[in-house]
Design an enzyme around this catalytic site. Structure first.
Site, PDB file in Angstrom:
ATOM      1  N   ASP A 242     -95.340 -47.477  42.423  1.00  0.00           N
ATOM      2  CA  ASP A 242     -96.200 -46.386  41.955  1.00  0.00           C
ATOM      3  C   ASP A 242     -95.718 -45.958  40.572  1.00  0.00           C
ATOM      4  O   ASP A 242     -94.742 -46.519  40.058  1.00  0.00           O
ATOM      5  CB  ASP A 242     -96.135 -45.197  42.936  1.00  0.00           C
ATOM      6  CG  ASP A 242     -94.778 -44.510  42.954  1.00  0.00           C
ATOM      7  OD1 ASP A 242     -93.833 -44.986  42.284  1.00  0.00           O
ATOM      8  OD2 ASP A 242     -94.645 -43.488  43.637  1.00  0.00           O
TER       9      ASP A 242
ATOM     10  N   ASP B 236     -97.885 -40.606  41.530  1.00  0.00           N
ATOM     11  CA  ASP B 236     -97.377 -39.325  42.050  1.00  0.00           C
ATOM     12  C   ASP B 236     -97.236 -38.343  40.901  1.00  0.00           C
ATOM     13  O   ASP B 236     -96.686 -38.689  39.846  1.00  0.00           O
ATOM     14  CB  ASP B 236     -95.990 -39.501  42.696  1.00  0.00           C
ATOM     15  CG  ASP B 236     -96.064 -40.184  44.055  1.00  0.00           C
ATOM     16  OD1 ASP B 236     -97.172 -40.331  44.602  1.00  0.00           O
ATOM     17  OD2 ASP B 236     -95.003 -40.578  44.563  1.00  0.00           O
TER      18      ASP B 236
ATOM     19  N   ASP C 128     -94.562 -42.362  38.647  1.00  0.00           N
ATOM     20  CA  ASP C 128     -94.241 -40.974  38.940  1.00  0.00           C
ATOM     21  C   ASP C 128     -94.220 -40.175  37.636  1.00  0.00           C
ATOM     22  O   ASP C 128     -93.597 -40.589  36.663  1.00  0.00           O
ATOM     23  CB  ASP C 128     -92.851 -40.883  39.594  1.00  0.00           C
ATOM     24  CG  ASP C 128     -92.703 -41.841  40.772  1.00  0.00           C
ATOM     25  OD1 ASP C 128     -93.225 -41.537  41.844  1.00  0.00           O
ATOM     26  OD2 ASP C 128     -92.085 -42.920  40.598  1.00  0.00           O
TER      27      ASP C 128
HETATM   28  N1  DCT Z   1     -87.666 -38.874  45.275  1.00  0.00           N
HETATM   29  C1  DCT Z   1     -87.278 -37.646  45.737  1.00  0.00           C
HETATM   30  N2  DCT Z   1     -87.778 -37.181  46.884  1.00  0.00           N
HETATM   31  C2  DCT Z   1     -88.675 -37.917  47.569  1.00  0.00           C
HETATM   32  C3  DCT Z   1     -89.103 -39.151  47.094  1.00  0.00           C
HETATM   33  C4  DCT Z   1     -88.578 -39.606  45.937  1.00  0.00           C
HETATM   34  O1  DCT Z   1     -86.443 -36.991  45.129  1.00  0.00           O
HETATM   35  N3  DCT Z   1     -89.121 -37.448  48.692  1.00  0.00           N
HETATM   36  C5  DCT Z   1     -87.090 -39.365  44.066  1.00  0.00           C
HETATM   37  C6  DCT Z   1     -86.138 -40.501  44.249  1.00  0.00           C
HETATM   38  C7  DCT Z   1     -86.687 -41.630  43.452  1.00  0.00           C
HETATM   39  C8  DCT Z   1     -87.835 -41.047  42.690  1.00  0.00           C
HETATM   40  O2  DCT Z   1     -88.123 -39.807  43.264  1.00  0.00           O
HETATM   41  C9  DCT Z   1     -89.053 -41.905  42.660  1.00  0.00           C
HETATM   42  O3  DCT Z   1     -89.377 -42.342  43.970  1.00  0.00           O
HETATM   43  P1  DCT Z   1     -90.099 -43.724  44.191  1.00  0.00           P
HETATM   44  O4  DCT Z   1     -91.330 -43.804  43.391  1.00  0.00           O
HETATM   45  O5  DCT Z   1     -90.227 -43.915  45.650  1.00  0.00           O
HETATM   46  O6  DCT Z   1     -89.011 -44.732  43.693  1.00  0.00           O
HETATM   47  P2  DCT Z   1     -88.890 -45.534  42.359  1.00  0.00           P
HETATM   48  O7  DCT Z   1     -87.463 -45.541  42.038  1.00  0.00           O
HETATM   49  O8  DCT Z   1     -89.839 -45.013  41.341  1.00  0.00           O
HETATM   50  O9  DCT Z   1     -89.281 -46.979  42.799  1.00  0.00           O
HETATM   51  P3  DCT Z   1     -90.694 -47.704  42.734  1.00  0.00           P
HETATM   52  O10 DCT Z   1     -90.604 -48.559  41.543  1.00  0.00           O
HETATM   53  O11 DCT Z   1     -90.768 -48.484  43.975  1.00  0.00           O
HETATM   54  O12 DCT Z   1     -91.745 -46.678  42.616  1.00  0.00           O
HETATM   55 MG    MG Z   2     -91.904 -44.770  41.648  1.00  0.00          MG
END
Ligand code: DCT
Ligand code: MG
Length: 500
Positions: free
Chosen positions: A334, A424, A336
């Protein structure tokens, strides 16, 4: 001082016995500054030899620094010692004398530094060994990911891929200890500057226990781990892995479907007793698009869309890319973003308006809006894994063809004009921006260890909202990530080195 004198191979760090510091000896031999390597020698022998040498007019330093001219080691394997020395960041290492204990004892006997002969020298390892990347780089490797620098380059993918299967399996089985053990081991291996070629390379590294080493041994010997192969062909693992790959389907739901006897999506869809929620419906509807993830070019295109939309509402709003893409990843599941406004209070209601605009633009495929439950009086949270309380939105957006530079992912047979992507958005107040940014930048292991470090090493509590000093009973404010690291007494690690 450059580094602590203790070689990391020492499992348990003991306080080195301080040599007798009260007696001041005259330094007779100013051209020589000795450093005694504690590893193998032991702290008490080191203290004894230090006192002896000082009494004879030698200058002996406790810490390894550029001042040292003679490094003396006892019973240390040459390769290990040299690898460690190279990792200590000394200037002009090659101008220093790296000697075995015979030079020292002969010098003590002679009452002066004897001339260095070849037999005194601990020879540097062969060129081949020197050129080889130093996987275990016997610099002291911290047990905390937030004290290691981990870029996206992973030299040990063959092991970490296997560990990730074991982590997943442990998660499915709710075996928290095992899960944590393999996550920590994965993270340490990712931080290494070279590939592990033999188990010996692991010496001195933290978080690698017998279980992890056994898996690695298997891979080193056979190219794969029999344990991992077994899991990969396990029916339950395969079903849970498949079900949880759907956006909106967590471990519990997957387990429920498995218990009902389902192994495929078709079986789930054919079961009328199963009611899918909105998120799961979207998950199935856009399954293959979402599964593909996003490229950096796509993330950038989405960044432009989000920023333009937000700025139409609040022109000076801050839109920060976070998550894996901020850490320099080339692809992600995703994108963020953190959105906030310089004027406190102006962020309220902003997210709803942004989502409305997406809808108006015809790009909103799905959204789940979570209102803020942010309440300063409930801080800080002790639940490390807890979701934060900021207003946020989980979205599936339509990314249109033509908006992405080099949009190779669009070139599918269907020649569709768009594809579905996961986004997100999180909206903290500006006062908590730095904490939200740090928390959402990840990686998850980096965050976990930041919190663990804060608690165990500093008696502080850290989460996505705040930092709390338990001893002083005060919140420690910070406007930037650098300030948070500084409050924690940690060296700053930039986002691209947080891929733990
Ligand atoms: N995070 C957080 N609380 C959550 C979920 C996520 O603090 N409930 C933080 C930890 C990592 C960051 O947000 C982004 O989450 P992801 O998008 O799941 O991870 P990513 O490292 O961006 O990996 P991806 O490339 O798979 O999106
Ligand atoms: Mg992410």
């Amino acid at each position: 001082m450059l580094r602590s004198p203790v070689l990391p191979l020492l499992k348990k760090r003991r306080r080195p016995q301080e040599p007798n510091l009260h007696v001041q000896h005259e330094v007779k031999f100013r051209e020589v500054t000795v450093y005694l390597v504690e590893r193998k020698m032991g702290s008490s022998r080191r203290a004894f030899l230090t006192n002896l040498a000082r009494a004879k007019g030698f200058r002996v330093q406790q810490d390894l620094s550029n001042e040292i001219t003679h490094v003396v080691a006892e019973h240390n394997p040459a390769q290990e010692l040299w690898a460690w020395l190279r990792g200590c960041g000394l200037r002009d290492l090659h101008t220093k004398q790296i000697l075995n204990i015979t030079w020292f004892t002969e010098s003590m006997g002679a009452g002066r530094p004897v001339a260095v002969e070849t037999r005194h020298r601990i020879q540097e390892c062969s060129q081949e060994k020197e050129e080889r990347p130093e996987p275990s780089s016997p610099r002291r490797v911290s047990q905390y990911a937030c004290q290691r620098r981990t870029t996206i380059t992973n030299h040990n993918k063959i092991f970490t891929d296997a560990f990730e299967v074991l982590v997943e399996q442990a998660e499915f089985n709710e075996n928290e200890g095992r899960c944590l053990a393999f996550m920590r081991a994965t993270s340490v291996l990712k931080s290494l500057s070279g590939a592990v070629r033999c188990l010996g390379d692991l010496e001195g590294l933290p978080c690698l226990g017998d279980q992890t080493k056994a898996v690695m041994e298997d891979i080193l010997e056979c190219g794969k781990s029999s344990k991992v192969q077994e899991i990969l062909s396990d029916e339950k693992y395969r079903a849970l892995k498949l079900f949880t790959s759907v956006f909106g389907v967590g471990r519990k739901t997957a387990e429920k479907w498995y218990r009902k006897g389902h192994r495929t999506f078709d079986e789930v869809h054919a079961d009328d007793t199963i009611g899918l929620n909105r998120m799961q419906k979207a998950g199935f509807l856009y399954y293959s698009d979402i599964l593909k993830g996003l490229s950096r070019a796509e993330a950038d295109a989405l960044g432009r869309i989000v920023e333009n939309t937000v700025r139409k509402i609040v022109p000076d709003a801050i839109v920060a890319l976070t998550g894996g893409f901020r850490r320099g990843k080339e692809c992600g599941h995703d994108v963020d973003f953190i959105i906030t406004t310089p004027a406190l209070g102006e962020h309220e209601g902003l997210l709803g308006r942004v989502v409305n605009k997406f809808q108006y633009q015809g790009i909103l495929l799905y959204h789940e809006h979570q209102e803020s439950t942010f309440d300063l009086t409930k801080l800080p949270s002790r639940r490390f894994e807890a979701m934060d309380h900021y207003e946020k939105c989980f979205l599936v957006l339509k990314l249109k063809r033509g908006l992405v530079e080099m949009d190779s992912q669009m070139d599918d047979a269907a020649q569709r004009q768009w594809r579905a992507v996961r986004v997100d958005l999180v909206v903290p107040p500006i006062t908590h921006f730095a904490f939200a940014l740090l928390g959402w930048t990840g990686s998850r292991q980096f965050e976990r260890d930041l919190r663990r470090f804060a608690q165990h090493e500093r008696k502080m509590l850290l989460d996505n909202h705040a930092l709390y000093d338990k001893t002083k009973k005060v919140f420690l404010s910070a406007k930037t990530e650098e300030e948070i690291f500084a409050q924690l007494g940690l060296e700053y690690i930039p986002p691209w080195e947080r891929n733990a």
